[in-house]
Design a protein around this motif. Structure first.
Motif, PDB file in Angstrom:
ATOM      1  N   ALA A  15      26.045 -26.516 -37.220  1.00 49.61           N
ATOM      2  CA  ALA A  15      25.115 -25.951 -38.210  1.00 49.61           C
ATOM      3  C   ALA A  15      23.886 -25.340 -37.537  1.00 49.61           C
ATOM      4  N   VAL A  16      23.314 -26.036 -36.559  1.00 50.44           N
ATOM      5  CA  VAL A  16      22.139 -25.483 -35.865  1.00 50.44           C
ATOM      6  C   VAL A  16      22.548 -24.260 -35.048  1.00 50.44           C
ATOM      7  N   SER A  17      23.702 -24.315 -34.409  1.00 51.93           N
ATOM      8  CA  SER A  17      24.177 -23.172 -33.628  1.00 51.93           C
ATOM      9  C   SER A  17      24.392 -21.947 -34.507  1.00 51.93           C
ATOM     10  N   ARG A  18      24.969 -22.136 -35.700  1.00 49.73           N
ATOM     11  CA  ARG A  18      25.186 -21.006 -36.616  1.00 49.73           C
ATOM     12  C   ARG A  18      23.850 -20.399 -37.066  1.00 49.73           C
ATOM     13  N   GLU A  38      17.527 -34.958 -28.677  1.00 51.41           N
ATOM     14  CA  GLU A  38      17.287 -36.372 -28.406  1.00 51.41           C
ATOM     15  C   GLU A  38      16.693 -36.591 -27.018  1.00 51.41           C
ATOM     16  N   ARG A  39      17.056 -35.730 -26.076  1.00 50.11           N
ATOM     17  CA  ARG A  39      16.570 -35.888 -24.713  1.00 50.11           C
ATOM     18  C   ARG A  39      15.195 -35.268 -24.480  1.00 50.11           C
ATOM     19  N   HIS A  40      14.940 -34.091 -25.079  1.00 45.12           N
ATOM     20  CA  HIS A  40      13.752 -33.323 -24.719  1.00 45.12           C
ATOM     21  C   HIS A  40      12.717 -33.137 -25.826  1.00 45.12           C
ATOM     22  N   SER A  41      13.073 -33.342 -27.068  1.00 43.10           N
ATOM     23  CA  SER A  41      12.162 -33.002 -28.159  1.00 43.10           C
ATOM     24  C   SER A  41      11.460 -34.229 -28.723  1.00 43.10           C
ATOM     25  N   LYS A  42      10.226 -34.038 -29.065  1.00 40.46           N
ATOM     26  CA  LYS A  42       9.460 -35.099 -29.724  1.00 40.46           C
ATOM     27  C   LYS A  42       9.791 -35.157 -31.208  1.00 40.46           C
ATOM     28  N   SER A  43      10.039 -33.983 -31.794  1.00 40.53           N
ATOM     29  CA  SER A  43      10.358 -33.936 -33.220  1.00 40.53           C
ATOM     30  C   SER A  43      11.098 -32.644 -33.529  1.00 40.53           C
ATOM     31  N   TRP A  44      11.795 -32.658 -34.648  1.00 36.52           N
ATOM     32  CA  TRP A  44      12.443 -31.461 -35.173  1.00 36.52           C
ATOM     33  C   TRP A  44      12.476 -31.565 -36.686  1.00 36.52           C
ATOM     34  N   VAL A  45      12.506 -30.405 -37.323  1.00 30.89           N
ATOM     35  CA  VAL A  45      12.473 -30.343 -38.779  1.00 30.89           C
ATOM     36  C   VAL A  45      13.541 -29.356 -39.241  1.00 30.89           C
ATOM     37  N   GLY A  46      14.248 -29.744 -40.285  1.00 31.06           N
ATOM     38  CA  GLY A  46      15.214 -28.846 -40.900  1.00 31.06           C
ATOM     39  C   GLY A  46      14.882 -28.655 -42.360  1.00 31.06           C
ATOM     40  N   ALA A  47      15.148 -27.460 -42.859  1.00 31.30           N
ATOM     41  CA  ALA A  47      15.052 -27.176 -44.286  1.00 31.30           C
ATOM     42  C   ALA A  47      16.483 -27.000 -44.774  1.00 31.30           C
ATOM     43  N   PHE A  48      16.805 -27.692 -45.857  1.00 36.60           N
ATOM     44  CA  PHE A  48      18.167 -27.683 -46.383  1.00 36.60           C
ATOM     45  C   PHE A  48      18.150 -27.212 -47.833  1.00 36.60           C
ATOM     46  N   ALA A  49      19.068 -26.332 -48.148  1.00 36.26           N
ATOM     47  CA  ALA A  49      19.294 -25.879 -49.517  1.00 36.26           C
ATOM     48  C   ALA A  49      20.710 -26.290 -49.875  1.00 36.26           C
ATOM     49  N   ASP A  51      22.300 -28.943 -49.062  1.00 38.67           N
ATOM     50  CA  ASP A  51      22.884 -29.481 -47.830  1.00 38.67           C
ATOM     51  C   ASP A  51      23.241 -28.434 -46.781  1.00 38.67           C
ATOM     52  N   ARG A  52      22.869 -27.182 -46.990  1.00 35.84           N
ATOM     53  CA  ARG A  52      23.056 -26.146 -45.968  1.00 35.84           C
ATOM     54  C   ARG A  52      21.752 -26.009 -45.188  1.00 35.84           C
ATOM     55  N   LEU A  53      21.838 -26.046 -43.861  1.00 30.76           N
ATOM     56  CA  LEU A  53      20.660 -25.868 -43.023  1.00 30.76           C
ATOM     57  C   LEU A  53      20.210 -24.409 -43.110  1.00 30.76           C
ATOM     58  N   VAL A  54      18.992 -24.189 -43.623  1.00 25.62           N
ATOM     59  CA  VAL A  54      18.479 -22.828 -43.790  1.00 25.62           C
ATOM     60  C   VAL A  54      17.208 -22.580 -42.988  1.00 25.62           C
ATOM     61  N   GLY A  55      16.676 -23.625 -42.357  1.00 24.80           N
ATOM     62  CA  GLY A  55      15.495 -23.478 -41.522  1.00 24.80           C
ATOM     63  C   GLY A  55      15.459 -24.575 -40.487  1.00 24.80           C
ATOM     64  N   PHE A  56      14.959 -24.251 -39.304  1.00 21.31           N
ATOM     65  CA  PHE A  56      14.941 -25.227 -38.213  1.00 21.31           C
ATOM     66  C   PHE A  56      13.824 -24.886 -37.236  1.00 21.31           C
ATOM     67  N   VAL A  57      13.190 -25.912 -36.697  1.00 20.32           N
ATOM     68  CA  VAL A  57      12.210 -25.770 -35.628  1.00 20.32           C
ATOM     69  C   VAL A  57      12.129 -27.109 -34.895  1.00 20.32           C
ATOM     70  N   HIS A  58      11.751 -27.052 -33.617  1.00 21.30           N
ATOM     71  CA  HIS A  58      11.560 -28.299 -32.871  1.00 21.30           C
ATOM     72  C   HIS A  58      10.449 -28.134 -31.855  1.00 21.30           C
ATOM     73  N   ALA A  59      10.024 -29.252 -31.287  1.00 19.59           N
ATOM     74  CA  ALA A  59       8.976 -29.245 -30.272  1.00 19.59           C
ATOM     75  C   ALA A  59       9.404 -30.115 -29.103  1.00 19.59           C
ATOM     76  N   VAL A  60       9.539 -29.494 -27.931  1.00 21.06           N
ATOM     77  CA  VAL A  60       9.766 -30.258 -26.704  1.00 21.06           C
ATOM     78  C   VAL A  60       8.409 -30.780 -26.250  1.00 21.06           C
ATOM     79  N   TRP A  61       8.425 -31.815 -25.424  1.00 18.75           N
ATOM     80  CA  TRP A  61       7.134 -32.362 -25.030  1.00 18.75           C
ATOM     81  C   TRP A  61       7.131 -32.830 -23.588  1.00 18.75           C
TER      82      TRP A  61
END
Length: 132
Positions: A15-18, A38-49, A51-61
């Motif tokens: 889903a994230v790749s698509r 899980e290895r590099h990011s402190k957090s990530w957020v998804g927006a779902f409509a 149950d379809r992933l329609v938005g994504f962002v993350h923060a490495v730290w």
């Protein structure tokens, strides 16, 4: 249509790749997003409509007080509806609650009104070097 925000949700690599391919172009392939996050990011957020992933962002730290925002992506049929601003704001709130002090972002000039205007980032005149 309403969207549901999920913070540090269980990531479906396909889903994230698509979504990433839709937002940034290129050839589709399933990448190991869950392991990366899980290895590099402190957090990530998804927006779902529905149950379809329609938005994504993350923060490495860096393991300390600095994080770097990456991969802000919104499905084409959900752009210009506030999804990007909402997921970035949720990520910022989550990072603040985790005690981080700084959030950095790089972006191309055409995205200035989004990152500086809508999301509140300050222009610091950072540089970037392409390595390949």
């Amino acid at each position: 249509m309403t969207t549901e925000l999920r913070i540090r949700f269980f990531v479906d690599d396909e889903a994230v790749s698509r979504l990433h391919t839709e937002a940034f172009g290129g050839d589709f392939s399933v990448d190991p997003w869950r392991a990366r996050l899980e290895r590099h990011s402190k957090s990530w957020v998804g927006a779902f409509a529905e149950d379809r992933l329609v938005g994504f962002v993350h923060a490495v730290w860096d393991g300390g007080r600095h994080a770097f925002l990456l991969d802000t992506a919104v499905a084409l049929d959900h752009q210009r509806q506030g999804v990007g601003t909402t997921i970035v704001a949720a990520l910022i709130d989550d990072l603040r609650a985790a005690g981080l002090e700084w959030l950095h972002v790089d972006y191309e000039p055409y995205l200035d009104s989004f990152y500086r205007g809508a999301c509140g980032f300050t222009d610091t005149g950072v540089g970037i070097l392409r390595l390949n």
